[in-house]
Write a protein that holds these residues in place. Sequence first.
Motif, PDB file in Angstrom:
ATOM      1  N   VAL A   1     -12.704  15.581   5.663  1.00 51.95           N
ATOM      2  CA  VAL A   1     -11.571  16.104   6.024  1.00 51.95           C
ATOM      3  C   VAL A   1     -10.866  14.997   4.775  1.00 51.95           C
ATOM      4  O   VAL A   1     -11.574  13.415   5.838  1.00 51.95           O
ATOM      5  CB  VAL A   1     -11.104  16.489   7.422  1.00 51.95           C
ATOM      6  N   GLU A   2     -10.565  14.764   4.311  1.00 48.07           N
ATOM      7  CA  GLU A   2      -9.697  14.012   3.543  1.00 48.07           C
ATOM      8  C   GLU A   2      -8.421  14.061   3.725  1.00 48.07           C
ATOM      9  O   GLU A   2      -8.083  15.032   3.421  1.00 48.07           O
ATOM     10  CB  GLU A   2      -9.884  14.175   2.283  1.00 48.07           C
ATOM     11  N   LEU A   3      -7.254  12.938   4.355  1.00 46.50           N
ATOM     12  CA  LEU A   3      -6.166  12.624   4.685  1.00 46.50           C
ATOM     13  C   LEU A   3      -5.436  11.683   4.117  1.00 46.50           C
ATOM     14  O   LEU A   3      -6.246  11.021   3.728  1.00 46.50           O
ATOM     15  CB  LEU A   3      -5.871  12.553   6.418  1.00 46.50           C
ATOM     16  N   VAL A   4      -4.599  12.347   3.624  1.00 48.64           N
ATOM     17  CA  VAL A   4      -3.489  10.721   2.681  1.00 48.64           C
ATOM     18  C   VAL A   4      -2.524  10.490   2.946  1.00 48.64           C
ATOM     19  O   VAL A   4      -1.501  11.738   3.574  1.00 48.64           O
ATOM     20  CB  VAL A   4      -3.630  11.186   0.744  1.00 48.64           C
ATOM     21  N   TYR A   5      -2.253   9.381   3.146  1.00 48.29           N
ATOM     22  CA  TYR A   5      -0.615   9.164   4.085  1.00 48.29           C
ATOM     23  C   TYR A   5      -0.357   8.266   3.784  1.00 48.29           C
ATOM     24  O   TYR A   5      -1.035   7.125   2.519  1.00 48.29           O
ATOM     25  CB  TYR A   5      -1.258   8.380   5.759  1.00 48.29           C
ATOM     26  N   ARG A   6       1.133   8.268   3.790  1.00 48.02           N
ATOM     27  CA  ARG A   6       1.879   6.723   3.439  1.00 48.02           C
ATOM     28  C   ARG A   6       2.093   6.331   4.509  1.00 48.02           C
ATOM     29  O   ARG A   6       3.006   6.314   5.615  1.00 48.02           O
ATOM     30  CB  ARG A   6       3.255   6.973   2.731  1.00 48.02           C
TER      31      ARG A   6
ATOM     32  N   ALA B   1      -5.450  -4.499  12.613  1.00 52.18           N
ATOM     33  CA  ALA B   1      -4.497  -4.009  12.118  1.00 52.18           C
ATOM     34  C   ALA B   1      -2.840  -4.238  12.651  1.00 52.18           C
ATOM     35  O   ALA B   1      -2.631  -4.004  13.809  1.00 52.18           O
ATOM     36  CB  ALA B   1      -4.335  -2.939  11.020  1.00 52.18           C
ATOM     37  N   ALA B   2      -2.205  -4.354  11.955  1.00 56.23           N
ATOM     38  CA  ALA B   2      -0.284  -4.035  12.534  1.00 56.23           C
ATOM     39  C   ALA B   2      -0.256  -2.143  12.481  1.00 56.23           C
ATOM     40  O   ALA B   2      -0.922  -1.836  12.341  1.00 56.23           O
ATOM     41  CB  ALA B   2       0.659  -4.191  11.307  1.00 56.23           C
ATOM     42  N   ASP B   3       1.116  -1.957  13.407  1.00 59.26           N
ATOM     43  CA  ASP B   3       1.142  -0.803  13.762  1.00 59.26           C
ATOM     44  C   ASP B   3       2.080  -0.025  12.728  1.00 59.26           C
ATOM     45  O   ASP B   3       3.401  -0.712  12.220  1.00 59.26           O
ATOM     46  CB  ASP B   3       2.233  -0.833  14.909  1.00 59.26           C
ATOM     47  N   PHE B   4       1.319   0.950  12.573  1.00 56.82           N
ATOM     48  CA  PHE B   4       2.158   2.057  11.333  1.00 56.82           C
ATOM     49  C   PHE B   4       2.531   3.456  11.630  1.00 56.82           C
ATOM     50  O   PHE B   4       1.885   4.223  12.487  1.00 56.82           O
ATOM     51  CB  PHE B   4       1.449   1.772  10.127  1.00 56.82           C
ATOM     52  N   ASP B   5       3.363   4.066  10.738  1.00 56.75           N
ATOM     53  CA  ASP B   5       3.946   5.323  10.804  1.00 56.75           C
ATOM     54  C   ASP B   5       3.045   5.831  10.377  1.00 56.75           C
ATOM     55  O   ASP B   5       3.056   5.274   9.294  1.00 56.75           O
ATOM     56  CB  ASP B   5       5.659   5.694  11.122  1.00 56.75           C
ATOM     57  N   LEU B   6       2.657   6.598   9.880  1.00 61.63           N
ATOM     58  CA  LEU B   6       2.237   7.413   8.486  1.00 61.63           C
ATOM     59  C   LEU B   6       2.620   9.085   9.182  1.00 61.63           C
ATOM     60  O   LEU B   6       2.599  10.127   9.145  1.00 61.63           O
ATOM     61  CB  LEU B   6       0.562   7.535   9.367  1.00 61.63           C
TER      62      LEU B   6
ATOM     63  N   VAL C   1       0.743  -1.022  -0.108  1.00 65.98           N
ATOM     64  CA  VAL C   1      -0.068   0.161   0.123  1.00 65.98           C
ATOM     65  C   VAL C   1       0.879   1.330   0.383  1.00 65.98           C
ATOM     66  O   VAL C   1       1.377   1.307   0.658  1.00 65.98           O
ATOM     67  CB  VAL C   1      -0.733  -0.141   1.727  1.00 65.98           C
ATOM     68  N   ASP C   2       0.809   2.438  -1.063  1.00 64.97           N
ATOM     69  CA  ASP C   2       1.718   3.646  -0.555  1.00 64.97           C
ATOM     70  C   ASP C   2       0.928   4.389  -0.478  1.00 64.97           C
ATOM     71  O   ASP C   2       1.773   5.534  -0.049  1.00 64.97           O
ATOM     72  CB  ASP C   2       2.018   4.163  -2.500  1.00 64.97           C
ATOM     73  N   ARG C   3      -0.571   4.745  -0.384  1.00 65.03           N
ATOM     74  CA  ARG C   3      -1.054   5.458   0.299  1.00 65.03           C
ATOM     75  C   ARG C   3      -2.721   5.391   0.822  1.00 65.03           C
ATOM     76  O   ARG C   3      -3.310   4.111   0.192  1.00 65.03           O
ATOM     77  CB  ARG C   3      -1.477   6.233  -0.844  1.00 65.03           C
ATOM     78  N   LEU C   4      -2.731   5.614   2.061  1.00 66.81           N
ATOM     79  CA  LEU C   4      -3.969   5.397   3.196  1.00 66.81           C
ATOM     80  C   LEU C   4      -5.087   7.017   2.880  1.00 66.81           C
ATOM     81  O   LEU C   4      -4.422   7.300   3.431  1.00 66.81           O
ATOM     82  CB  LEU C   4      -3.341   4.554   4.220  1.00 66.81           C
TER      83      LEU C   4
END
Length: 129
Positions: free
Chosen positions: A120-125, A102-107, A78-81
């Motif tokens: 609001v729309e937020l897009v994360y890596r 889910a596993a733990d992720f840094d965003l 997954v490149d973008r969340l």
Amino acid sequence: MIAGDDPHTLHEWNVRTLRMPATVISSTLQDTLGWPDATIVSGDALGIVSRLKEESDVPLRSQASLSLNWALMAAGLVDRLQVTIFPVISGRTGTSPILGGAADFDLELLESRTLDGDTVELVYRPTLH
């Protein structure tokens, strides 16, 4: 949305989505249930998505089960969340947290925008933590 619905009653985003080619990864489905340009494949979902990412000229969008999306994130596929925050609190009526389990992720925040004054729309890596 049901694939056979009248396109005149659907939101434009749903109509565009319905018209896009789709790959459905399933070990049980035998029919596309009316989806006009869908292909059903079975096998290792991570391998299938990895191959599709390599072959595709356009970004892929997953609208799959939460457990499959979590597995795709954990595998680094997954490149973008995209997270959309609606101005609603479902403390009593909510059934489960969307990323619970889910596993733990840094965003890393890539984009943010307000859609209609409230939403609001937020897009994360995502990066596995």
